[in-house]
Write a protein that holds these residues in place. Structure first.
Motif, PDB file in Angstrom:
ATOM      1  N   ASP A 254      -2.214  -1.160  -8.034  1.00 42.66           N
ATOM      2  CA  ASP A 254      -3.581  -1.029  -8.539  1.00 42.66           C
ATOM      3  C   ASP A 254      -4.486  -0.603  -7.383  1.00 42.66           C
ATOM      4  O   ASP A 254      -4.748  -1.386  -6.467  1.00 42.66           O
ATOM      5  CB  ASP A 254      -4.042  -2.355  -9.129  1.00 42.66           C
ATOM      6  CG  ASP A 254      -5.408  -2.247  -9.806  1.00 42.66           C
ATOM      7  OD1 ASP A 254      -6.066  -1.207  -9.645  1.00 42.66           O
ATOM      8  OD2 ASP A 254      -5.811  -3.211 -10.479  1.00 42.66           O
ATOM      9  N   ALA A 255      -4.963   0.645  -7.407  1.00 40.55           N
ATOM     10  CA  ALA A 255      -5.730   1.183  -6.273  1.00 40.55           C
ATOM     11  C   ALA A 255      -6.999   0.381  -6.033  1.00 40.55           C
ATOM     12  O   ALA A 255      -7.338   0.056  -4.894  1.00 40.55           O
ATOM     13  CB  ALA A 255      -6.059   2.651  -6.530  1.00 40.55           C
ATOM     14  N   LYS A 256      -7.717   0.053  -7.110  1.00 37.61           N
ATOM     15  CA  LYS A 256      -8.973  -0.675  -6.951  1.00 37.61           C
ATOM     16  C   LYS A 256      -8.736  -2.060  -6.385  1.00 37.61           C
ATOM     17  O   LYS A 256      -9.439  -2.507  -5.474  1.00 37.61           O
ATOM     18  CB  LYS A 256      -9.679  -0.763  -8.308  1.00 37.61           C
ATOM     19  CG  LYS A 256     -11.031  -1.443  -8.245  1.00 37.61           C
ATOM     20  CD  LYS A 256     -11.696  -1.436  -9.604  1.00 37.61           C
ATOM     21  CE  LYS A 256     -13.073  -2.124  -9.537  1.00 37.61           C
ATOM     22  NZ  LYS A 256     -13.727  -2.135 -10.866  1.00 37.61           N
ATOM     23  N   ASN A 257      -7.717  -2.760  -6.891  1.00 44.15           N
ATOM     24  CA  ASN A 257      -7.419  -4.114  -6.409  1.00 44.15           C
ATOM     25  C   ASN A 257      -6.929  -4.073  -4.967  1.00 44.15           C
ATOM     26  O   ASN A 257      -7.262  -4.951  -4.166  1.00 44.15           O
ATOM     27  CB  ASN A 257      -6.369  -4.757  -7.309  1.00 44.15           C
ATOM     28  CG  ASN A 257      -6.091  -6.195  -6.923  1.00 44.15           C
ATOM     29  OD1 ASN A 257      -6.994  -7.019  -6.847  1.00 44.15           O
ATOM     30  ND2 ASN A 257      -4.834  -6.500  -6.662  1.00 44.15           N
ATOM     31  N   THR A 258      -6.131  -3.058  -4.617  1.00 43.27           N
ATOM     32  CA  THR A 258      -5.619  -2.957  -3.247  1.00 43.27           C
ATOM     33  C   THR A 258      -6.757  -2.738  -2.255  1.00 43.27           C
ATOM     34  O   THR A 258      -6.799  -3.377  -1.192  1.00 43.27           O
ATOM     35  CB  THR A 258      -4.608  -1.807  -3.149  1.00 43.27           C
ATOM     36  OG1 THR A 258      -3.524  -2.055  -4.048  1.00 43.27           O
ATOM     37  CG2 THR A 258      -4.063  -1.682  -1.740  1.00 43.27           C
ATOM     38  N   ALA A 259      -7.674  -1.848  -2.564  1.00 43.77           N
ATOM     39  CA  ALA A 259      -8.811  -1.603  -1.670  1.00 43.77           C
ATOM     40  C   ALA A 259      -9.645  -2.865  -1.508  1.00 43.77           C
ATOM     41  O   ALA A 259     -10.119  -3.173  -0.406  1.00 43.77           O
ATOM     42  CB  ALA A 259      -9.667  -0.467  -2.229  1.00 43.77           C
ATOM     43  N   SER A 260      -9.828  -3.609  -2.583  1.00 48.60           N
ATOM     44  CA  SER A 260     -10.591  -4.855  -2.511  1.00 48.60           C
ATOM     45  C   SER A 260      -9.891  -5.874  -1.624  1.00 48.60           C
ATOM     46  O   SER A 260     -10.532  -6.552  -0.813  1.00 48.60           O
ATOM     47  CB  SER A 260     -10.782  -5.418  -3.920  1.00 48.60           C
ATOM     48  OG  SER A 260     -11.444  -6.672  -3.873  1.00 48.60           O
TER      49      SER A 260
ATOM     50  N   ASP B 118      -7.300  -5.937  13.312  1.00 47.27           N
ATOM     51  CA  ASP B 118      -8.485  -5.229  12.825  1.00 47.27           C
ATOM     52  C   ASP B 118      -8.255  -3.719  12.825  1.00 47.27           C
ATOM     53  O   ASP B 118      -8.600  -3.020  11.860  1.00 47.27           O
ATOM     54  CB  ASP B 118      -9.683  -5.596  13.701  1.00 47.27           C
ATOM     55  CG  ASP B 118     -10.992  -5.061  13.138  1.00 47.27           C
ATOM     56  OD1 ASP B 118     -11.273  -5.301  11.952  1.00 47.27           O
ATOM     57  OD2 ASP B 118     -11.731  -4.412  13.885  1.00 47.27           O
ATOM     58  N   ARG B 119      -7.662  -3.212  13.900  1.00 50.76           N
ATOM     59  CA  ARG B 119      -7.393  -1.765  13.962  1.00 50.76           C
ATOM     60  C   ARG B 119      -6.377  -1.354  12.896  1.00 50.76           C
ATOM     61  O   ARG B 119      -6.529  -0.309  12.252  1.00 50.76           O
ATOM     62  CB  ARG B 119      -6.880  -1.387  15.358  1.00 50.76           C
ATOM     63  CG  ARG B 119      -7.942  -1.432  16.451  1.00 50.76           C
ATOM     64  CD  ARG B 119      -7.448  -0.733  17.700  1.00 50.76           C
ATOM     65  NE  ARG B 119      -6.266  -1.392  18.243  1.00 50.76           N
ATOM     66  CZ  ARG B 119      -6.301  -2.356  19.154  1.00 50.76           C
ATOM     67  NH1 ARG B 119      -7.459  -2.788  19.617  1.00 50.76           N
ATOM     68  NH2 ARG B 119      -5.185  -2.890  19.601  1.00 50.76           N
ATOM     69  N   LEU B 120      -5.345  -2.178  12.721  1.00 54.33           N
ATOM     70  CA  LEU B 120      -4.325  -1.850  11.733  1.00 54.33           C
ATOM     71  C   LEU B 120      -4.902  -1.869  10.323  1.00 54.33           C
ATOM     72  O   LEU B 120      -4.563  -1.024   9.486  1.00 54.33           O
ATOM     73  CB  LEU B 120      -3.162  -2.834  11.841  1.00 54.33           C
ATOM     74  CG  LEU B 120      -1.925  -2.534  10.993  1.00 54.33           C
ATOM     75  CD1 LEU B 120      -1.383  -1.143  11.305  1.00 54.33           C
ATOM     76  CD2 LEU B 120      -0.845  -3.585  11.236  1.00 54.33           C
TER      77      LEU B 120
ATOM     78  N   ILE C 238      -4.835   1.120   7.686  1.00 51.60           N
ATOM     79  CA  ILE C 238      -4.274   0.953   6.342  1.00 51.60           C
ATOM     80  C   ILE C 238      -5.295   1.371   5.288  1.00 51.60           C
ATOM     81  O   ILE C 238      -4.956   2.035   4.297  1.00 51.60           O
ATOM     82  CB  ILE C 238      -3.825  -0.507   6.124  1.00 51.60           C
ATOM     83  CG1 ILE C 238      -2.604  -0.828   6.998  1.00 51.60           C
ATOM     84  CG2 ILE C 238      -3.481  -0.754   4.660  1.00 51.60           C
ATOM     85  CD1 ILE C 238      -2.181  -2.281   6.938  1.00 51.60           C
ATOM     86  N   LEU C 239      -6.558   0.970   5.495  1.00 56.17           N
ATOM     87  CA  LEU C 239      -7.595   1.349   4.540  1.00 56.17           C
ATOM     88  C   LEU C 239      -7.765   2.871   4.497  1.00 56.17           C
ATOM     89  O   LEU C 239      -7.885   3.461   3.411  1.00 56.17           O
ATOM     90  CB  LEU C 239      -8.913   0.677   4.919  1.00 56.17           C
ATOM     91  CG  LEU C 239     -10.099   0.940   3.984  1.00 56.17           C
ATOM     92  CD1 LEU C 239      -9.776   0.494   2.558  1.00 56.17           C
ATOM     93  CD2 LEU C 239     -11.352   0.231   4.500  1.00 56.17           C
TER      94      LEU C 239
ATOM     95  N   VAL D 226       0.834  -1.213   0.000  1.00 55.70           N
ATOM     96  CA  VAL D 226       0.000   0.000   0.000  1.00 55.70           C
ATOM     97  C   VAL D 226       0.861   1.253   0.000  1.00 55.70           C
ATOM     98  O   VAL D 226       0.554   2.243  -0.683  1.00 55.70           O
ATOM     99  CB  VAL D 226      -0.949  -0.004   1.218  1.00 55.70           C
ATOM    100  CG1 VAL D 226      -1.613   1.361   1.391  1.00 55.70           C
ATOM    101  CG2 VAL D 226      -2.019  -1.075   1.055  1.00 55.70           C
ATOM    102  N   PHE D 227       1.974   1.223   0.757  1.00 55.79           N
ATOM    103  CA  PHE D 227       2.788   2.429   0.907  1.00 55.79           C
ATOM    104  C   PHE D 227       3.953   2.492  -0.076  1.00 55.79           C
ATOM    105  O   PHE D 227       4.880   3.280   0.114  1.00 55.79           O
ATOM    106  CB  PHE D 227       3.309   2.540   2.343  1.00 55.79           C
ATOM    107  CG  PHE D 227       2.222   2.835   3.337  1.00 55.79           C
ATOM    108  CD1 PHE D 227       1.681   4.104   3.424  1.00 55.79           C
ATOM    109  CD2 PHE D 227       1.713   1.842   4.157  1.00 55.79           C
ATOM    110  CE1 PHE D 227       0.669   4.385   4.331  1.00 55.79           C
ATOM    111  CE2 PHE D 227       0.697   2.110   5.062  1.00 55.79           C
ATOM    112  CZ  PHE D 227       0.175   3.383   5.147  1.00 55.79           C
TER     113      PHE D 227
END
Length: 328
Positions: free
Chosen positions: A180-186, A246-248, A252-253, A173-174
């Motif tokens: 790929d932004a869409k694939n990363t969010a998914s 879960d918090r991390l 990240i999201l 992510v960083f």
């Protein structure tokens, strides 16, 4: 289907009748620490009917054991204790967490385990217990402890594997390119769903284990309280790891969405800068493309070269200005 059936006496596996009804009578006749342990895997209603009748299991617990899809819990009935655990399995290739179900019926002289799903086979637990006669001498309580301990310890292993995969995702992510932004969010969202499935297994189990670690639970050997307190400590550690994941993931999201917003702003600034540079020559060319007779330098030889140079100078000046401000 019956996976294994054995009588244990003085901490060791003993030969007994092949029929579990006779084996139960034999264990009761021996008394002391003798008990029968029968293991079943996804039994049908007809297969479990004879077992439940022979061991006088409570109808509500029998219904839960057959239908599965239960939350981790501990129920105490007149003739037995009933506990539900949810073992987890993590598949790194597909990044999926799957949960099974493990039901334990325990009485004074018997243990009946019912397993649903492929996770947490009990053969390794039985083998480990049979290698520790001193532990088995505590009777059915030792089986309940060993199963709980194995399930909770595996929680910690799975949490560690999830942590490794999450660190890889965090690095992705960083990255400067961002991927790929869409694939990363998914991927982040799907990973969060797996952690949620994990939490459904660990969270509700805290109350039953704490209850076993205390005093006054029927059918549980009072000397087993320190062992269940150890299981409770491990469960707290696993739960904290899952909550941290879960918090991390949420952080990240949020960071990923913020990065997407920053990239979009950068793109808009670049587009605006290039549009501004294109607008100047377009404006000048538009004016000089009109059919006017009385215009400055219209009939002069150097007129059009001068206008072209003027447009070039204006574009270069705008480019340097936008570059200095970081728009390009």
């Amino acid at each position: 289907m019956i996976v294994d059936c054995a009588i244990y006496r003085d901490g060791r596996r003993s030969k007994g009748p092949s029929d579990f009804s006779d084996a139960l009578d034999q264990a009761r006749a021996w008394g002391g620490d003798a008990f029968l342990w029968i293991g079943l895997h996804e039994p049908s209603e007809d297969e479990f009917a004879h077992v439940s009748e022979e061991f006088a299991l409570h109808p509500l617990a029998v219904e839960d054991a057959l239908k599965a899809h239960q939350r981790p819990k501990l129920e105490v009935y007149d003739d037995s204790l009933f506990m539900v655990l949810k073992p987890v399995v993590y598949e790194p290739e597909s990044d999926t967490v799957t949960t099974g179900e493990l039901m334990v019926f325990m009485g004074d002289s018997f243990v009946v385990t019912v397993r649903h799903g492929e996770g947490a086979p009990l053969a390794a637990v039985r083998k480990r217990l049979e290698a520790e006669p001193e532990m088995l001498k505590h009777g059915p309580t030792s089986v309940l402890y060993a199963i709980s301990d194995a399930v909770v310890d595996h929680y910690i292993e799975v949490a560690g594997e999830l942590q490794v995969d999450l660190e890889e995702m965090e690095t992705e992510v960083f990255q400067p390119t961002g991927g790929d932004a869409k694939n990363t969010a998914s991927r982040i969202y799907m990973f969060k769903r797996q952690v949620l499935e994990f939490r459904r297994a660990t969270g509700p189990l805290a109350a039953p284990v704490s209850r076993l670690a205390g005093a006054g639970v029927p059918f549980v050997n009072e000397h087993a309280q320190p062992f269940f307190r150890d299981v409770s400590d491990h469960l707290i550690r696993a739960t904290e790891q899952v909550e941290g994941l879960d918090r991390l993931l949420s952080d990240i999201l949020s960071a990923h969405l913020a990065q997407m917003g920053v990239r979009q702003n950068d793109d808009m600034r670049k587009i605006s800068a290039w549009a501004a540079m294109a607008a100047v020559p377009t404006m000048v060319a538009g004016i000089y493309g009109m059919n006017f007779d009385h215009m400055w330098e219209l009939h002069q030889v150097w007129g059009y070269p001068a206008v072209i140079v003027l447009m070039g100078v204006a574009v270069v000046a705008l480019y340097r200005l936008f570059k200095r401000r970081g728009w390009l």
